[in-house]
Design a protein around this motif. Structure first.
Motif, short mmCIF file in Angstrom:
data_model
loop_
_atom_site.label_atom_id
_atom_site.label_comp_id
_atom_site.label_asym_id
_atom_site.label_seq_id
_atom_site.Cartn_x
_atom_site.Cartn_y
_atom_site.Cartn_z
N PRO A 53 0.77 -1.33 0.18
CA PRO A 53 0.01 0.15 0.00
C PRO A 53 0.78 1.31 -0.06
CG PRO A 53 -0.90 -1.66 1.55
CD PRO A 53 0.10 -2.13 1.15
N ALA A 54 1.98 1.37 0.93
CA ALA A 54 2.80 2.61 0.62
C ALA A 54 3.21 2.84 -0.55
CB ALA A 54 3.82 2.54 1.78
N SER A 55 3.63 1.76 -1.26
CA SER A 55 4.21 1.83 -2.76
C SER A 55 3.11 2.43 -3.72
CB SER A 55 4.96 0.79 -3.15
OG SER A 55 6.19 0.49 -2.55
N CYS A 56 1.82 2.10 -3.47
CA CYS A 56 0.62 2.21 -4.41
C CYS A 56 0.40 3.86 -4.11
CB CYS A 56 -0.35 1.53 -3.82
SG CYS A 56 -0.65 -0.22 -4.24
N GLU A 57 0.82 4.12 -2.95
CA GLU A 57 0.57 5.75 -2.62
C GLU A 57 1.43 6.52 -3.63
OE1 GLU A 57 0.58 6.74 1.31
OE2 GLU A 57 -0.93 5.22 1.81
N ARG A 58 2.70 6.11 -3.52
CA ARG A 58 4.01 6.81 -4.41
C ARG A 58 3.75 6.58 -5.93
NH1 ARG A 58 9.33 7.07 -2.27
NH2 ARG A 58 9.42 6.75 0.05
N ILE A 59 3.15 5.36 -6.35
CA ILE A 59 2.67 5.05 -7.86
C ILE A 59 1.68 6.01 -8.26
CG2 ILE A 59 1.66 3.42 -9.36
CD1 ILE A 59 3.16 1.16 -7.86
N LEU A 63 1.87 9.09 -11.19
CA LEU A 63 1.02 8.81 -12.11
C LEU A 63 -0.26 9.77 -12.30
CD1 LEU A 63 0.76 4.88 -12.77
CD2 LEU A 63 2.67 6.80 -13.54
N MET A 64 -0.27 10.51 -11.08
CA MET A 64 -1.40 11.61 -10.81
C MET A 64 -2.99 10.92 -11.00
SD MET A 64 -0.02 14.98 -12.78
CE MET A 64 0.45 14.12 -14.07
N LEU A 65 -2.91 9.60 -10.25
CA LEU A 65 -4.22 8.88 -10.18
C LEU A 65 -4.64 9.01 -8.72
CD1 LEU A 65 -2.91 6.03 -12.11
CD2 LEU A 65 -5.03 7.43 -12.78
N PRO A 66 -5.90 8.60 -8.70
CA PRO A 66 -6.51 8.59 -7.20
C PRO A 66 -5.82 7.30 -6.53
CG PRO A 66 -8.28 8.98 -8.79
CD PRO A 66 -6.94 8.53 -9.32
N VAL A 67 -5.40 7.33 -5.10
CA VAL A 67 -4.61 6.43 -4.47
C VAL A 67 -5.64 5.04 -4.57
CG1 VAL A 67 -3.78 5.47 -2.32
CG2 VAL A 67 -3.37 7.75 -3.05
N ASP A 68 -7.11 5.33 -4.71
CA ASP A 68 -7.73 4.17 -4.26
C ASP A 68 -7.89 3.39 -5.57
OD1 ASP A 68 -8.76 3.91 -1.61
OD2 ASP A 68 -10.50 5.43 -2.30
N GLN A 69 -7.57 3.83 -6.99
CA GLN A 69 -7.71 3.45 -7.87
C GLN A 69 -6.44 2.40 -8.00
OE1 GLN A 69 -8.21 6.13 -11.38
NE2 GLN A 69 -7.33 4.64 -12.81
N VAL A 70 -5.25 2.99 -7.46
CA VAL A 70 -4.10 1.95 -7.69
C VAL A 70 -4.35 0.86 -6.59
CG1 VAL A 70 -1.52 1.98 -7.27
CG2 VAL A 70 -2.71 4.14 -8.27
N LEU A 71 -4.82 1.04 -5.47
CA LEU A 71 -4.94 0.14 -4.45
C LEU A 71 -5.80 -0.87 -4.83
CD1 LEU A 71 -5.09 2.58 -1.08
CD2 LEU A 71 -3.43 0.71 -1.86
N GLU A 72 -6.88 -0.66 -5.75
CA GLU A 72 -7.91 -1.74 -6.18
C GLU A 72 -7.15 -2.53 -7.16
OE1 GLU A 72 -12.07 -1.44 -8.63
OE2 GLU A 72 -12.00 -0.22 -6.90
N ALA A 73 -6.27 -1.69 -8.17
CA ALA A 73 -5.69 -2.43 -9.06
C ALA A 73 -4.56 -3.36 -8.62
CB ALA A 73 -5.02 -1.37 -10.07
#
Length: 85
Positions: A53-59, A63-73
Motif C-alpha cells: 500500500p505505501a508503494s501504491c501511494e507513491r505510484i 501517475l497523478m491517479l487517485p490512490v484508491d484506483q491504484v490500491l484496487e488495481a
C-alpha cells in the motif's frame, strides 16, 4: 534483460500499470525514479508481486491517479461495484 520479458508474463496489476505508463509516455525507469524505488522493484511489480500500500501511494502520486484506483488495481481494495442500499 528484464525489458525483453514477454508481456504474457505480466500479472494483472503489471498489465494495468504498463497501460498507465504507456498513456503517459513513461518508461519503467521513469516510474522508478518518480517513486524513489529501483527499476528491479518495478519489474517485480509487473511480473510477480503487487506493490505494498505505501508503494501504491507513491505510484498514484507519480501517475497523478487517485490512490484508491491504484490500491484496487493492486488487490488491496475489493473491486466491488458501489452498493445500492
Amino acid at each position: 534483460s528484464p525489458q525483453a520479458r514477454p508481456t504474457a508474463d505480466l500479472t494483472p496489476f503489471g498489465a494495468w500499470l504498463l497501460a498507465r505508463l504507456a498513456e503517459r509516455e513513461m518508461t519503467r525507469a521513469d516510474l522508478a525514479r518518480a517513486v524513489g524505488r529501483s527499476s528491479g522493484l518495478v519489474a517485480k511489480w509487473l511480473y510477480s508481486n503487487e506493490p505494498l500500500p505505501a508503494s501504491c501511494e507513491r505510484i498514484a502520486a507519480a501517475l497523478m491517479l487517485p490512490v484508491d484506483q491504484v490500491l484496487e488495481a493492486a488487490g488491496h481494495r475489493p473491486g466491488a461495484s458501489p452498493r445500492s442500499d
